[in-house]
Design an enzyme around this catalytic site. Structure first.
Site: not given
Ligand code: T46
Length: 137
Positions: A49
């Site tokens: 993303h």
């Molecule tokens: C990014 C990369 C480097 C939250 O509730 N709070 C938070 O601060 C974050 C980061 C995530 N979440 C929740 C949202 C999803 O349900 O945790 C779950 C996993 O998040 P996501 O699928 O977005 O994780 P990644 O590893 O794909 O991405 C993360 C960050 O979300 C993103 O901002 O830049 O790491």
């Protein structure tokens, strides 16, 4: 695309090592959120993303992983694996994290609170947004 690495001073003595991250000193923004990922399952890709406004610094405090950085014109792949170095991931950079070592702990410093509306999770929308971005910023 210029990749921006931030070097952190490691303070060490006979007890071990310590690094300190401070907003507007060695981190180039206001730190509103810190999160970290660990126990990452082998062969998964995370991220995939871009953020409309969020700036972040990624630090592999343990282990290593690869990051694909894509500004819409150019793609670069980097291996990060040092607690003494951060990778700046600015707004509107499509990023993907993969090849996590089993012990990887990836720490992220973010310039804002979690906000799902700041995410662009489709590559098509990313390029579309980039085309209009010059007019917005
Ligand atoms: C990014 C990369 C480097 C939250 O509730 N709070 C938070 O601060 C974050 C980061 C995530 N979440 C929740 C949202 C999803 O349900 O945790 C779950 C996993 O998040 P996501 O699928 O977005 O994780 P990644 O590893 O794909 O991405 C993360 C960050 O979300 C993103 O901002 O830049 O790491």
């Amino acid at each position: 695309m210029d990749l921006r690495f931030l070097d952190f001073k490691i303070m060490g003595d006979e007890r071990g090592s310590l690094a300190a991250l401070e907003e507007y000193r060695n981190i180039p923004f206001n730190i509103k959120r810190v999160y970290y990922m660990f126990n990452t399952v082998p062969n998964v890709r995370r991220g995939c993303h871009a953020h409309k406004e969020l700036n972040q610094v990624l630090v592999c405090v343990k282990g290593s992983c690869r990051i694909l950085m894509d500004d819409g014109k150019e793609k670069k792949e980097v291996l990060i694996g040092s607690p003494a170095q951060g990778l700046f991931v600015g707004k509107m950079i499509w990023h993907e994290m993969y090849d996590f070592s089993p012990d990887c702990v990836l720490l992220v410093l973010a310039s804002d609170y979690y906000d799902e509306t700041d995410y662009i999770r489709s590559y098509g929308k990313f390029t579309e947004y980039l085309n209009n971005w010059g007019m917005i910023h």
